[in-house]
Design an enzyme around this catalytic site. Sequence first.
Site, PDB file in Angstrom:
ATOM      1  N   ASP A  88      36.248  30.042  34.090  1.00 36.00           N
ATOM      2  CA  ASP A  88      34.986  30.537  33.549  1.00 36.00           C
ATOM      3  C   ASP A  88      35.252  31.750  32.666  1.00 36.00           C
ATOM      4  O   ASP A  88      36.002  32.654  33.044  1.00 36.00           O
ATOM      5  CB  ASP A  88      34.046  30.945  34.691  1.00 36.00           C
ATOM      6  N   ASP A 102      30.413  30.834  29.854  1.00 29.97           N
ATOM      7  CA  ASP A 102      29.162  31.104  30.562  1.00 29.97           C
ATOM      8  C   ASP A 102      28.218  31.963  29.730  1.00 29.97           C
ATOM      9  O   ASP A 102      28.612  33.017  29.213  1.00 29.97           O
ATOM     10  CB  ASP A 102      29.482  31.823  31.878  1.00 29.97           C
ATOM     11  N   HIS A 127      26.896  24.796  40.263  1.00 33.58           N
ATOM     12  CA  HIS A 127      26.619  25.883  41.204  1.00 33.58           C
ATOM     13  C   HIS A 127      25.240  26.504  40.987  1.00 33.58           C
ATOM     14  O   HIS A 127      24.785  27.279  41.833  1.00 33.58           O
ATOM     15  CB  HIS A 127      27.683  26.966  41.069  1.00 33.58           C
ATOM     16  N   ASP A 128      24.583  26.194  39.874  1.00 35.16           N
ATOM     17  CA  ASP A 128      23.258  26.737  39.582  1.00 35.16           C
ATOM     18  C   ASP A 128      22.140  25.731  39.835  1.00 35.16           C
ATOM     19  O   ASP A 128      20.988  25.982  39.467  1.00 35.16           O
ATOM     20  CB  ASP A 128      23.184  27.204  38.122  1.00 35.16           C
ATOM     21  N   GLU A 175      28.659  26.025  27.400  1.00 28.81           N
ATOM     22  CA  GLU A 175      27.494  25.985  28.279  1.00 28.81           C
ATOM     23  C   GLU A 175      26.231  26.313  27.493  1.00 28.81           C
ATOM     24  O   GLU A 175      26.234  27.210  26.652  1.00 28.81           O
ATOM     25  CB  GLU A 175      27.644  26.986  29.430  1.00 28.81           C
TER      26      GLU A 175
END
Length: 577
Positions: free
Chosen positions: A125, A227, A352-353, A285
Amino acid sequence: MKRFFLNIVFLILAINSVKSQTKTPDNLDKKWWKEAVVYQIYPRSFKDSNGDGIGDLKGIISKLDYLKSTGITAVWLNPIYESPNDDNGYDISNYREIMKDFGTMADFDLLLKEMHKRNIKLIMDLVVNHSSDENKWFQESRKSRTNKYRDYYYWWPAEKGTPPYRWSFFDVNSNAWKYDQQTNSYYLHYFSQKQPDLNWNNPKLREEIYSMMKFWLDKGIDGFRMDAFQFISKDPTFPELPKETTSNSQNMIKYYMHGAHLHEYIQEMNREVLSKYPNAMTVAEGAGDSAQEAMNFVDPARKELNIAYHFESVDVGKNILDYGLVKYKKMFEDYDTEFKDKGWLAIFLANHDQPRMVNKFGSDTPEFRELSSKMLSTFILTMRGTPFYYNGDELGMNNIKFDKIEDYNDVDTKNKYEHLKETGGDLKAFLEGQKQTSRENSRTPFQWNDTKNAGFTTGKPWLKVNPNYVSINEAAENKDPNSVLNYFRKLTKLRKENPVLVYGKFDLVDAENPDIFAYTRELNGEKLLIILNFTGKNTTLKSDLDLKKAELILSNYKEITQDFNLKPYESVIYKLK
């Protein structure tokens, strides 16, 4: 004799001319990252090696043979950098060190070595829209207005008055400007107040970031998932926003994304860093809210990034059927039309979100959890694009559905709860809604076996383990040939062995069917038909395709009737003759 040989030469040239006009798997624009099956690991919840209740790098190392056995070929690792952990690692205090919870740099080096030994790539990330307020850069920045790090962040002098209002994603109805008494100024934080936004308008800040990227790429990592990068370009004058706007995610995205210099900065990043590492994967992203905007990030001619990871595929509200499957299919068709000749997409249903994919796109009832999990895995592994698969979904893990706010660790959930509490909102309804939508549902520890704490840790887990680990766990599913896990293995093997599932064109079948997502993948005369029932009822596909001579490749049901009548959550793959 001379004429005979000339005729042979002309014949060979003619054959080669025809071949050159026909795309084969050997002359496609082949890239490892197009063929990859990317598996996302949330390190805090994957495997704990030392009994402190927190997953770590040594824990991941201990499970690399398991990862290899699933057929995945790359791992996207959520942030492991040094962090005070206000937002579970997305608040970074040192970009070149490892968070103590996760281990040491020596552990990381060993992890990378052991992954590469197993032919597994590592994607990290890259979190550079903001840092932690405990980062050295920010600590220096807040010391004085003349500090050399001052312009690494956005500051607004208090004597200029209150800065133009901006929302914060995590602080509901709270201003994204935080007053700092030390220099009588406000700093900007689009997310938590412990996550000040970095000032990309400052070339020295950009140089620091590029140097940091080279540090990790020189170690041998295989790329970055970027990110919140869509927010990095900001107008430093911060003009007032229209009065009618309110605090919601749509307006935040509308006014925060795609600043004037966004593509300029990414192209500079490509020149300064990425072009020097041509095999690195770069994943964008939040690449816009349309196929056309997403293409701008990954069009090879623009020299920016190489995979667009767009959010429309998961922004469907509480579940897919409320959103509408016909609308959902149209969205994928629009993206595929834009990307059919250039660029590349990521295909995913969870991360994960997000809550667990089986809750949002399938059913977690005892009757349908396994079937719908397999159906959704079929979708991810057979669509056109690089599949991104979230850890635990290969077991069919589902939402934990916490009853109490005390069970939550997530800053976003807790802040929203406190806001409702202060304003007299319906706390019971909020908690009930979080059972379906909270991102904490996907962060519960990985369920390895039926021993205490699901074999995740010998200590107290940082987040509660889903009680259903006694029946849903890797050890049990590994032994069961019909398990969700072993079905996932069949899919990864199928994708590796069939270039049509990577490079083949995509065409919708029965596009207006409200229950079934069906499509063909076709390459060099080979054609596969994938049929997916997204509902818990019997339903029928309308199609003129002939199944009489079709070969059944894979299904999530043991007993198959070779026709277009589908059972609840049925998935089936045919090779058409």
